[in-house]
Design an enzyme around this catalytic site. Structure first.
Site, PDB file in Angstrom:
ATOM      1  N   ILE A   1     -93.367 -30.052 -39.054  1.00 26.15           N
ATOM      2  CA  ILE A   1     -93.135 -31.206 -39.929  1.00 26.15           C
ATOM      3  C   ILE A   1     -91.762 -31.067 -40.569  1.00 26.15           C
ATOM      4  CG2 ILE A   1     -93.866 -32.213 -42.131  1.00 26.15           C
ATOM      5  CD1 ILE A   1     -96.741 -31.538 -41.349  1.00 26.15           C
ATOM      6  N   CYS A   2     -90.983 -32.117 -40.569  1.00 25.03           N
ATOM      7  CA  CYS A   2     -89.649 -32.110 -41.173  1.00 25.03           C
ATOM      8  C   CYS A   2     -89.775 -31.980 -42.685  1.00 25.03           C
ATOM      9  CB  CYS A   2     -88.893 -33.393 -40.830  1.00 25.03           C
ATOM     10  SG  CYS A   2     -87.375 -33.572 -41.776  1.00 25.03           S
ATOM     11  N   VAL A   3     -89.105 -30.991 -43.259  1.00 22.89           N
ATOM     12  CA  VAL A   3     -89.250 -30.693 -44.689  1.00 22.89           C
ATOM     13  C   VAL A   3     -88.747 -31.831 -45.584  1.00 22.89           C
ATOM     14  CG1 VAL A   3     -87.089 -29.347 -44.773  1.00 22.89           C
ATOM     15  CG2 VAL A   3     -88.850 -28.977 -46.499  1.00 22.89           C
TER      16      VAL A   3
ATOM     17  N   ALA B   1     -91.102 -34.669 -45.416  1.00 25.73           N
ATOM     18  CA  ALA B   1     -92.372 -34.269 -46.021  1.00 25.73           C
ATOM     19  C   ALA B   1     -92.304 -34.316 -47.545  1.00 25.73           C
ATOM     20  CB  ALA B   1     -92.751 -32.871 -45.548  1.00 25.73           C
TER      21      ALA B   1
END
Lengths: 102, 130
Positions: B77-79, B82
């Site tokens: 998941i892209c931080v 997110a």
């Protein structure tokens, strides 16, 4: 090797199919998925766009998405091949790259 | 052949999260390898364990978790996406002073470099979105 383009929205909703067909190179392929499958139906305002492009581009449509929308194969523009998810994988592998028109 | 998959759409939105899953399953069934599934933009919502769909509906989140567990797939998941959407693991939660985390099993939070790396390591990158 050539590109495979995926179009996932109806041509009556977005202009992604128009954009794709305007820019897709001769010898490339187009796979219609999700609401994009509406672009495969014959006798619509968009049918000629697809039929004209078929002289230089191969067209595929995802069967499960046709079924989910109640579109039977007799409603399709002739020459468009119905494929499954496994064929989707094969098509991606057979082409040099994938372009999703979102 | 090695496949990278990018998911840009959230679950239960249109169909991209479902198509991405069915495609990923087909990739494995065809004997290919998935280097990584990267969740970007609203796609990060595929990774919250607090999702509770009705019992007769598919559970898109747990379906990804089971897929990752069964086939040892890296779900990233892209931080930045997110943080904007309230998806966090325990580390992110502590760092930002939140009272809980909500990342689903099998997912991990990392940076956009993981997408670039996946595209370099893969023979094909396939994008699913809205």
């Amino acid at each position: 090797m050539s590109l495979i383009h995926t179009v996932n929205k109806s041509p009556f909703d977005r202009n992604t199919l128009d954009s794709c067909l305007r820019l897709a190179a001769k010898g490339s392929s187009v796979l219609l998925i999700e609401d994009g499958v509406y672009g495969a139906i014959k006798g619509t305002e968009k049918s000629d766009l697809v039929t004209n492009a078929m002289s230089s581009i191969a067209f595929y449509v995802l069967g499960p998405d046709l079924q989910a929308r109640g579109v039977s194969s007799d409603k399709l523009i002739s020459g468009i091949k119905i494929v499954g998810y496994g064929d989707f994988v094969d098509l991606v592998a057979q082409h040099s790259a994938t372009q999703a028109w979102l | 052949m090695k496949f990278g998959i990018l998911v840009n759409e959230g679950p239960y939105t249109h169909q991209a999260a479902d198509t991405a899953y069915q495609f990923a399953l087909a990739v494995i069934n065809k004997g290919h390898e998935i280097t990584r599934v990267f969740f970007y933009h609203d796609g990060v919502n595929n990774g919250t364990r607090l999702t509770t769909p009705p019992q007769d509906d598919r559970n898109i989140v747990s379906r990804w978790s089971e897929f990752a567990n069964t086939h040892n797939i890296d779900l990233v998941i892209c931080v930045a996406a997110a943080q904007r959407r309230g998806i966090c693991d325990s580390g992110e939660s502590k760092r930002n002073g939140k009272d809980t985390d909500n990342i689903a099993p099998g997912f991990r939070i990392s940076g956009l470099g993981q997408l670039i790396e996946a595209s370099i390591l893969s023979d094909r990158l396939v994008v699913f979105g809205d």
